[in-house]
Structures are given as C-alpha cells and as structure tokens.
Design a protein around this motif. Structure first.
Motif, mmCIF file in Angstrom:
data_model
loop_
_atom_site.group_PDB
_atom_site.id
_atom_site.type_symbol
_atom_site.label_atom_id
_atom_site.label_comp_id
_atom_site.label_asym_id
_atom_site.label_seq_id
_atom_site.Cartn_x
_atom_site.Cartn_y
_atom_site.Cartn_z
ATOM 1 N N GLN A 75 25.314 41.478 58.237
ATOM 2 C CA GLN A 75 26.340 42.515 58.031
ATOM 3 C C GLN A 75 27.355 42.086 56.982
ATOM 4 O O GLN A 75 27.759 42.882 56.122
ATOM 5 N N GLU A 117 25.804 42.459 53.546
ATOM 6 C CA GLU A 117 25.784 43.853 53.085
ATOM 7 C C GLU A 117 27.166 44.287 52.599
ATOM 8 O O GLU A 117 27.305 44.959 51.567
ATOM 9 N N GLU A 120 27.770 42.752 49.204
ATOM 10 C CA GLU A 120 27.039 43.445 48.136
ATOM 11 C C GLU A 120 27.711 44.775 47.781
ATOM 12 O O GLU A 120 27.776 45.158 46.615
#
Length: 353
Positions: free
Chosen positions: A164, A167, A170
């Motif tokens: 998580q 992500e 990113e």
C-alpha cells in the motif's frame, strides 16, 4: 446551436403538428412561455452549447415574429425586460471576470515560486515520497527479522502494508511529474481577457484563429458588446423619458400658472366690477341725492312761487277792493257834491222864480 425542434419551429411554425381542425395557439409576446431574453436581443443559452460554459437548454419560445410584435408595441423598453436582460448578462460577465482573475493569480503564483525557488507543491510531494520510502525500508527490515524468527503471518501482514505504501509513493511520483510538466507549460501561457481561457504564448496562428472563432470566445465578446449597447440604449431612453416628463411637468406648471393667472384675472375683474359697482352705486346715490335735492328745490321753489302767486293774488284782490272802495268813496263824494250842487241850483231856481 439551435435544436432540431427550434429549427422546425422557425421553418414551419410552432403549430406544425396540429391537425387542420385543431385550434391554433395565439401566444402573445408577454406570455410566460416566451423567452424575454430573446425578445431583447438573443438567448444566452444558445451561445455556449457544448462548451465549458454551457448554460443548458432554454425551454421557452424563441420566435422572431413575437420579437417584432414586441418592438412595435407601445410597451417597448417600458416593461423592464431590457434591464433584467442587462443584469443577467452582467452576471455572466462577472463570472468570466472572476475566472480571468483566478487565471492571472495562478500564473503569477507559479512564476513567483519558480523565481524564488520556494518549496511548492512539487517539493512537498517529494518530501512525502521520501518519507514513504523510509517507512517502506524500515518495514522491509522488520519483515526480514520476522521471517528469520518464523513469524510468517505477521510478516505477510506487514508486506501488505508495504505494498500500500508503495502504491501511494507511485501515485505521488506521478502527480509530481504531472505538476512539473504543467508548471513548465504554464511558463509559456497567458490568459485570454475575453473568455478567461489559457493560451500558449507564441502559438500557431491557426490555433489562435480557432480560439478567436470558438463559441466561448465569440459568445463572451457578443455579451460584452451587447452590454455596452444596452447601456447606451437605456441611457437614451431614460433621457427621452426624462425630457418627456420635464415637458409634461412644464406643461402642467404652465397650465397651473395659466389657471392661477385666470383666477387672478377673474379676481381682479370681480374686484374691478365690485369697485365699478360701488362707484356706480355711489354715483347713483349721488344722482338720486341730487335728484331728490333738485326735486326738493323744485318743490320748494314751486311752493314759494305758489305762495308768491297767492300773495300776489291776495295783494291784487286787496288792492282791487281798496280801489273799489275808493271808487265808491269817490262816487259817493261826487254824488254828494252833485246833490249839493243840485240843491244849490234848486235853491237858485227857486229864488229866481
């Protein structure tokens, strides 16, 4: 852009779907179903169809014949449609002016941040990415320790947390790249002073012409021109109305002055007539007094004359009586003398005899 129904209404009329025996609708220009903005100039909803400034469809009637009837009526520019239309257009202009100010502020802020080198949204995102990276590395170390200790389930749970965080990292990186590219593009952009759109400085002339001929730019340009024309029209109408009102006030004032002058003249005439009547009454009184005095004088003179005549008659009668008495005396004297003479004669006669 007009809808298909509006185009058919303009070509065939609003009653195009009625049967020959059906009653046709007689809509007046002041009906609630008629678009009052269209009666004045145009409907703003038709300017920005399928653009970012789309106002939605107008459900009211747009009819050129009704506009002509309104312009020929005696209530043209008197029912307030133009002022309401002007206020609505000014509200649209106020909204686009706020958009233009926001665009200028946005460009100025980005330029100031780039000039001062201060930490902007890009710098903040980079700090968040670094914090997430540190957390991810710490969690990976903990996962290795748990794996060496044989705590597989806890290591798997922490691995989900690491995924998580990756992500999220990113996503922040992609956002940072987007902001950087947009900031690089914003350096070469400017704000259109008519519609508030962002334009690339030094862009190709074809794209500039496409923007100038676009619905949004032409729509706001038309609104600005219409606002100026409406202000001038309402100003002229106000001056004309004020002039008519002043003329009517002058006429009323002159009529009141004439009435006052007439009443004053009537008062003067009444006063003069009363003065004349008073003078005439005084003159009549004087004449009557003179007449009475003259009649009294005549009566007095006639009485005096009668008195004198009576006195004269009396005096004449007395004189005649005196004369008669004197005559009788003289006659008596003569008779006596004659008698005496006759006596003397008789005596003489006797003596002679």
């Amino acid at each position: 852009m007009l809808s298909a129904a509006q185009l058919l209404d303009e070509l065939m009329g609003r009653d195009r779907n009625l049967a020959p025996d059906e009653k046709r609708s007689n809509v007046r220009w002041d009906d609630d179903s008629v678009c009052k903005h269209f009666l004045c100039e145009f409907c703003p909803a038709e300017l920005f169809t399928n653009t970012r400034s789309d106002l939605g469809p107008c459900e009211k009637i747009h009819d050129e014949n009704l506009r002509k009837q309104y312009e020929k009526s005696s209530r043209y520019l008197k029912v307030g449609y133009e002022r309401e239309f002007l206020r609505y257009l000014q509200s649209l202009l106020a909204e686009v002016e706020r958009r233009i100010r926001r665009g200028h502020a946005r460009l100025a802020l980005s330029q100031n941040q780039q000039a001062s080198g201060s930490v902007g949204p890009t710098g903040k995102n980079e700090e968040k990415v670094q914090v997430l990276t540190d957390k991810i590395e710490g969690l990976l170390q903990q996962i290795e320790e748990l794996g060496s200790e044989g705590k597989v389930e806890e290591a798997q749970g922490m691995m989900k947390l690491v995924e998580q965080l990756k992500e999220e990292r990113e996503l922040l990186k992609s956002t940072t790249s987007t902001i950087e590219s947009f900031a690089a593009q914003e350096k070469q952009m400017e704000v259109c002073e008519v519609c508030g759109a962002f334009l690339i400085v030094g862009d190709a002339q074809s794209r500039v012409d496409d923007h100038l001929m676009g619905k949004q730019h032409m729509g706001y340009a038309k609104i600005k021109n219409t606002v100026e024309e409406l202000k001038e029209k309402l100003r002229k109408n106000s001056r004309t109305r004020d002039h008519k009102r002043s003329r009517s006030r002058d006429r009323r004032r002159s009529s009141r002055e004439r009435q006052r002058s007439r009443s004053h003249n009537r008062t003067d005439r009444k006063h003069r007539s009363r003065s004349r009547d008073k003078r005439r009454s005084k003159s009549r009184e004087r004449k009557s007094y003179k007449h009475r005095s003259r009649s009294r004088d005549r009566e007095r003179r006639s009485k005096e004359k009668e008195k004198r005549s009576s006195d004269d008659k009396k005096s004449s009668k007395s004189s005649s009586r005196d004369g008669q008495s004197e005559h009788r005396k003289s006659d008596s004297k003569e008779t006596s003398v004659n008698g005496a003479n006759e006596g003397v004669k008789s005596e003489g006669d006797t003596q002679s005899n």
